[in-house]
Write an enzyme that holds these catalytic residues in place. Structure first.
Site, PDB file in Angstrom:
ATOM      1  N   CYS A 105      -1.028  -4.891  -9.947  1.00 35.00           N
ATOM      2  CA  CYS A 105      -1.780  -3.915 -10.729  1.00 35.00           C
ATOM      3  C   CYS A 105      -0.890  -3.437 -11.868  1.00 35.00           C
ATOM      4  CB  CYS A 105      -2.147  -2.745  -9.826  1.00 35.00           C
ATOM      5  SG  CYS A 105      -3.007  -1.414 -10.664  1.00 35.00           S
ATOM      6  N   HIS A 148     -11.099  -4.525  -6.906  1.00 35.40           N
ATOM      7  CA  HIS A 148      -9.882  -3.813  -7.311  1.00 35.40           C
ATOM      8  C   HIS A 148     -10.221  -2.743  -8.360  1.00 35.40           C
ATOM      9  CE1 HIS A 148      -5.405  -3.844  -8.245  1.00 35.40           C
ATOM     10  NE2 HIS A 148      -5.890  -3.222  -9.308  1.00 35.40           N
ATOM     11  N   GLU A 149     -11.050  -3.099  -9.327  1.00 32.62           N
ATOM     12  CA  GLU A 149     -11.377  -2.147 -10.399  1.00 32.62           C
ATOM     13  C   GLU A 149     -12.293  -1.035  -9.899  1.00 32.62           C
ATOM     14  OE1 GLU A 149      -9.465  -2.380 -12.805  1.00 32.62           O
ATOM     15  OE2 GLU A 149      -8.791  -4.401 -12.368  1.00 32.62           O
ATOM     16  N   HIS A 152     -10.217   1.487  -8.338  1.00 30.62           N
ATOM     17  CA  HIS A 152      -9.610   2.397  -9.325  1.00 30.62           C
ATOM     18  C   HIS A 152     -10.571   3.532  -9.677  1.00 30.62           C
ATOM     19  CE1 HIS A 152      -5.722   0.815 -10.410  1.00 30.62           C
ATOM     20  NE2 HIS A 152      -6.184  -0.394 -10.664  1.00 30.62           N
TER      21      HIS A 152
HETATM   22 ZN    ZN Z   1      -5.130  -2.087 -10.844  1.00 33.01          ZN
END
Ligand code: ZN
Lengths: 175, 166
Positions: A105, A148-149, A152
């Site tokens: 990341c 993953h996003e 976030h």
């Molecule tokens: Zn990331």
């Protein structure tokens, strides 16, 4: 899928952990607002100038909103690919075929970790600019990038999902 | 046969694991469980081996230069494998006492830490622990960890460890 045209993006500085914004649940946005379209464009511009970056979420540029972009075109682990695109208020509707894989990341630049992700997902979201509702079905690396996003956007890092005590690694520096 | 607990610590270099393993093999020590890692560039190896003549291991390891070794005889012990496996992640700004505070909370919930690693990367401190918990104790530990984490100003996640058997 056709993604709406966005304004010209600006490259923004990327925030690294520890930073409160990375651990804060992002707010939903009005996808038709000009600010959100600009943010989406800025995320894409920042992703594009960052070597190896396949996705970037608003909290990573210090903005606590549910907006992110991905681009896994030409990635060796990608199968289904939708190109370069940004999504708002994305939610995972279906997730299956869980597989471990190593990920890093930009906001945790020194570490990588083994994280189990669904290799097939269905994501519902709205597009920045037009506000059009979309359903994206994808797999393999694009599915991993989306998860993953979306993490976030809900204040989660891959560190919150690593498989175990020996599943984090010092990132190798390639010169 | 006597069981020995051995530690070897020193500056990392290519071939150090082979040197340790070879020194032990030459005196007939049989490696059972072992773990090796690098901690900020230091080589760190901990292992259990069985050997009829424990003093031979000490002599063999003396031949290694540049490392600190300890050898001690331990009584074979069985591990309690009951309970549920969980993983704790903690990350945040580095400060004194994160590991102490988090592991104390785990202990207070009767959680047994079976594996732990911590990393300092820049100013980011990361702790990942694997914990065996009594059945049903997860929710209470999650609450206690959340309290401790907010006092420390760090993020904490507690989740079940995967254990699919294929
Ligand atoms: Zn990331």
């Amino acid at each position: 899928m056709n993604f709406p045209e966005l304004p010209e993006g600006r490259v923004l500085p990327v925030v690294t952990a520890p930073a409160t914004v990375l651990s804060t649940v992002g707010e939903e946005v009005d996808p038709t607002s000009p600010e959100v379209a600009q943010l989406a464009a800025d995320l894409i511009a920042t992703m594009q100038v960052s070597p190896g970056c396949v996705g970037l979420a608003a909290p990573q540029v210090g903005v606590g909103l549910q907006v992110f972009c991905v681009n896994v075109v030409d990635h060796p682990k990608a199968a289904t690919v939708h190109g370069t695109f940004a999504l708002c208020n994305a939610k995972i509707i279906e997730a299956s075929r869980w597989k471990a894989g190593r990920e890093g990341c930009m906001s945790v630049p020194d570490l990588t970790g083994d994280v189990k992700r669904a290799a097939r997902v269905v994501v519902e979201a709205v597009l920045p600019g037009s506000g059009e509702a979309v359903t994206i079905t994808t797999d393999a690396f694009e599915a991993r990038a989306l998860q993953h996003e979306i993490d976030h956007c809900t204040g989660k890092l891959f560190l919150d999902r690593v498989a175990g005590a020996h599943a984090i690694y010092q990132r190798k520096v390639y010169l | 046969m006597p069981e020995l607990a051995i530690t070897v610590i020193g500056p990392d270099r290519t071939g150090i694991v082979a040197d340790v393993a070879e020194a032990l093999a030459e005196v007939g020590a049989n490696l059972t469980d072992s773990t090796m890692t690098r901690l900020r560039g230091h080589f760190a190896m901990t292992l259990i081996c069985t050997l009829a003549e424990p003093s031979a291991a000490e002599a063999a390891l003396k031949s290694l230069t540049g490392v600190t070794t300890t050898v001690r005889e331990v009584s074979p012990s069985s591990v309690d494998e009951s309970g549920e496996s969980w993983v704790v992640s903690v990350h945040g700004a580095d400060r004194l006492g994160i590991v102490a505070a988090v592991t104390r909370v785990v202990a207070a919930s009767k959680g047994n830490i079976t594996d732990l690693s911590t990393r300092l990367a820049g100013t980011l401190y990361v702790l990942i622990a694997e914990v065996d918990l009594p059945a049903g104790a997860g929710d209470e530990l999650a609450e206690r960890l959340a309290v401790a984490a907010s006092e420390l100003g760090v993020e904490v996640t507690l989740r079940r460890a995967d254990s699919e058997i294929l």
